[in-house]
Write a protein that holds these residues in place. Structure first.
Motif, short mmCIF file in Angstrom:
data_model
loop_
_atom_site.label_atom_id
_atom_site.label_comp_id
_atom_site.label_asym_id
_atom_site.label_seq_id
_atom_site.Cartn_x
_atom_site.Cartn_y
_atom_site.Cartn_z
N LEU A 66 11.92 -16.49 -2.11
CA LEU A 66 12.69 -15.65 -3.03
C LEU A 66 11.97 -15.46 -4.35
O LEU A 66 11.95 -14.35 -4.91
N ILE A 67 11.36 -16.53 -4.85
CA ILE A 67 10.63 -16.44 -6.12
C ILE A 67 9.40 -15.54 -5.96
O ILE A 67 9.06 -14.76 -6.86
N MET A 68 8.75 -15.63 -4.79
CA MET A 68 7.59 -14.77 -4.54
C MET A 68 8.00 -13.30 -4.54
O MET A 68 7.29 -12.45 -5.10
N VAL A 69 9.15 -12.98 -3.95
CA VAL A 69 9.61 -11.60 -3.91
C VAL A 69 9.89 -11.10 -5.32
O VAL A 69 9.49 -9.99 -5.68
N VAL A 70 10.57 -11.93 -6.12
CA VAL A 70 10.88 -11.52 -7.49
C VAL A 70 9.60 -11.32 -8.29
O VAL A 70 9.45 -10.35 -9.04
N GLY A 71 8.62 -12.21 -8.10
CA GLY A 71 7.35 -12.10 -8.81
C GLY A 71 6.59 -10.85 -8.41
O GLY A 71 6.06 -10.13 -9.26
N LEU A 72 6.53 -10.57 -7.09
CA LEU A 72 5.84 -9.39 -6.61
C LEU A 72 6.56 -8.12 -7.03
O LEU A 72 5.94 -7.08 -7.26
N ASN A 73 7.88 -8.21 -7.13
CA ASN A 73 8.67 -7.05 -7.56
C ASN A 73 8.32 -6.65 -8.99
O ASN A 73 8.28 -5.47 -9.34
N MET A 74 8.04 -7.65 -9.81
CA MET A 74 7.65 -7.35 -11.20
C MET A 74 6.28 -6.67 -11.24
O MET A 74 6.03 -5.78 -12.06
N ALA A 75 5.39 -7.09 -10.30
CA ALA A 75 4.03 -6.53 -10.29
C ALA A 75 3.97 -5.17 -9.58
O ALA A 75 3.21 -4.30 -9.97
N ALA A 76 4.79 -5.04 -8.52
CA ALA A 76 4.80 -3.80 -7.73
C ALA A 76 6.23 -3.45 -7.38
O ALA A 76 6.72 -3.83 -6.31
N PRO A 77 6.95 -2.76 -8.24
CA PRO A 77 8.37 -2.46 -8.04
C PRO A 77 8.67 -1.74 -6.73
O PRO A 77 9.78 -1.85 -6.21
N ASP A 78 7.70 -0.99 -6.18
CA ASP A 78 7.96 -0.26 -4.94
C ASP A 78 8.08 -1.18 -3.73
O ASP A 78 8.50 -0.74 -2.66
N MET A 79 7.66 -2.44 -3.86
CA MET A 79 7.67 -3.37 -2.72
C MET A 79 8.84 -4.33 -2.81
O MET A 79 8.81 -5.41 -2.22
N PHE A 80 9.89 -4.01 -3.55
CA PHE A 80 10.99 -4.92 -3.74
C PHE A 80 11.66 -5.31 -2.41
O PHE A 80 11.70 -4.51 -1.47
N ARG A 81 12.13 -6.56 -2.35
CA ARG A 81 12.83 -7.16 -1.22
C ARG A 81 11.92 -7.59 -0.07
O ARG A 81 12.36 -8.28 0.84
N TRP A 82 10.66 -7.19 -0.08
CA TRP A 82 9.80 -7.43 1.08
C TRP A 82 8.58 -8.26 0.73
O TRP A 82 8.05 -8.18 -0.37
N LEU A 83 8.13 -9.05 1.73
CA LEU A 83 6.83 -9.71 1.66
C LEU A 83 6.01 -9.15 2.81
O LEU A 83 6.33 -9.36 3.98
N MET A 84 4.95 -8.42 2.47
CA MET A 84 4.13 -7.79 3.50
C MET A 84 3.29 -8.84 4.22
O MET A 84 2.64 -9.67 3.58
N ILE A 85 3.27 -8.78 5.55
CA ILE A 85 2.50 -9.73 6.35
C ILE A 85 1.26 -9.06 6.93
O ILE A 85 0.14 -9.51 6.75
N ILE A 86 1.48 -7.97 7.69
CA ILE A 86 0.38 -7.22 8.29
C ILE A 86 0.57 -5.75 7.96
O ILE A 86 1.54 -5.12 8.42
N GLY A 87 -0.35 -5.20 7.16
CA GLY A 87 -0.26 -3.79 6.81
C GLY A 87 1.05 -3.49 6.09
O GLY A 87 1.36 -4.09 5.06
N ASP A 88 1.81 -2.53 6.66
CA ASP A 88 3.08 -2.16 6.06
C ASP A 88 4.25 -2.88 6.73
O ASP A 88 5.40 -2.47 6.57
N ARG A 89 3.97 -3.94 7.49
CA ARG A 89 5.02 -4.73 8.15
C ARG A 89 5.18 -6.06 7.44
O ARG A 89 4.19 -6.73 7.11
#
Length: 402
Positions: free
Chosen positions: A83-106
């Motif tokens: 959850l903390i990783m998602v919030v941190g990534l959301n601050m850096a890239a708002p378009d990727m909110f709620r998701w953690l990318m694993i492979i490509g766009d998945r």
């Protein structure tokens, strides 16, 4: 604890598989005429999530749930790290909110996994404190539990994902209630909460001159969605999806227009009908009868979860099953309520039906855990409390096995 592998709940598995396969077909019906090629292939991905979900279901079924729950602290840590990783990534890239990318766009949606993590962690924690002779009704223990629920709620809201955060809270409260939470906490909480909810909606109607709503909901689109729900306007863009959903469901009438007579065929397009608004496609193609039939199957699944919880010989199995049952019941309730316009528009997947790997995997794991509990020695429905070997703890009010 003795486990009876012969008592594997094949009926539960069959019901879940039927609903999942139906979901794949229904998703296909909503994307068959979509102009974008990737969208037209979503049913293939859903079939893949179903196949891998079956593996997770069987793993959760045959690995003793007591062994699984021994790692509840690990699940607890992993949950907050994600959850903390998602919030941190959301601050850096708002378009990727709620998701953690694993492979490509998945990728995965950690807020979905928080639901099952919370069920496991909270159920095991309550069991541990009961085994130590303490009670969930101890004010300090209860405050600790509520603080952890609140932290999960905050981190999910920060993504933002209002629907997932509400599910986590509701499921947690249902588990606490099943653990015999005292009414001395329940009644005062309701006495405060009910008026607060009324004031909340009244403050929404004051837009834009809010008193406190804008401090609770920091995202303006969430406020606008609630306002639109309270004041429906067919010219409002935020009401478009709900309006189209209602029109689509009503077009199905009693028996529906038939499979693959979907929104693109009938030119009544519901945005994201394959996801949170999958119930609109169901109503259109299978009508009132088909919709009631699916809800009846989901009712049977939830009822079986509750029955297994009631018959469980230990508190841990009971709380796990209650958590899964409440997760399914609440998500179905909100999804149908949103699709029919009775509840505010929020992204709530329909279990086993809506498109999404994370949601489907979590649902399959939940079913696996419940089947796991059912394979342990179960109480008879006709046994009395004394015959079950139970005693009631005077301080906590919780039932324990001697």
């Amino acid at each position: 604890m003795k486990r009876d592998l012969k008592s594997f709940d094949w009926v539960m598995l069959l019901l879940v598989c039927v609903v999942c396969v139906f979901g794949v077909v229904l998703i296909r019906s909503t994307v068959i005429g979509h102009p974008l090629e990737p969208i037209r292939r979503l049913h293939i991905l859903q079939a893949l999530w179903f196949g891998t979900g079956l593996i997770l279901l069987f793993l959760a079924s045959f690995i003793n749930y007591h062994f699984i729950c021994k790692f509840y602290i690990v699940f607890y840590v992993v949950n907050y790290m994600l959850l903390i990783m998602v919030v941190g990534l959301n601050m850096a890239a708002p378009d990727m909110f709620r998701w953690l990318m694993i492979i490509g766009d998945r990728g995965i949606q950690p807020s979905e996994f928080t639901k099952i993590f919370m069920i496991i962690c909270l159920s095991k924690f309550i069991t541990v404190i009961e085994e130590k002779g303490k009670s969930i009704n101890n004010i300090w223990i209860l405050l600790f539990v509520m603080a952890n629920i609140g932290l999960s709620f905050y981190l999910i809201m920060a993504q933002p994902s209002l629907s997932a955060s509400i599910v986590v809270v509701v499921v947690s409260l249902c588990i606490l209630f099943a653990a015999k939470l005292s009414y001395k906490y329940i009644v005062p909480t309701l006495a405060i909460l009910v008026p607060a909810v009324v004031l909340f909606f009244q403050d929404i109607l004051r837009r834009p001159d809010f008193i406190f709503v804008d401090r609770i909901l920091r995202n303006e689109y969430q406020i606008n969605r609630i306002y639109t729900w309270l004041n429906p306007d067919v010219t409002d863009a935020l009401y478009f999806q709900t309006m189209r959903s209602i029109q689509t469901i009503s077009s199905g009438e009693l028996t529906g227009q038939g499979l693959f007579a979907g929104p693109f065929t009938n030119n009544i397009h519901v945005p994201f009908a394959y996801n949170d608004f999958i119930f609109s496609a169901l109503g259109e193609q299978f009508g009132f009868i088909g919709s009631v039939a699916l809800l009846a199957v989901m009712l049977v699944i939830v009822a079986k979860c509750i029955l297994i919880a009631y018959r469980s010989v230990d508190l841990l199995g009971c709380l796990l099953s209650v958590g899964v049952a409440s997760m399914f019941a609440f998500q179905v309730f909100v999804n149908v309520g949103v699709a029919t316009g009775y509840l505010v528009n929020t992204g709530m997947p329909f279990p086993f039906i809506s498109y999404g790997g994370s949601s489907l995997w979590v649902s399959m794991i939940g079913v696996g855990i419940v089947i796991n509990v059912s394979m342990s020695k179960q109480r008879s429905l006709f046994e009395g409390k004394e015959e079950r070997g139970e005693r009631k703890d005077i301080n906590s009010g919780a039932f324990r096995v001697k």
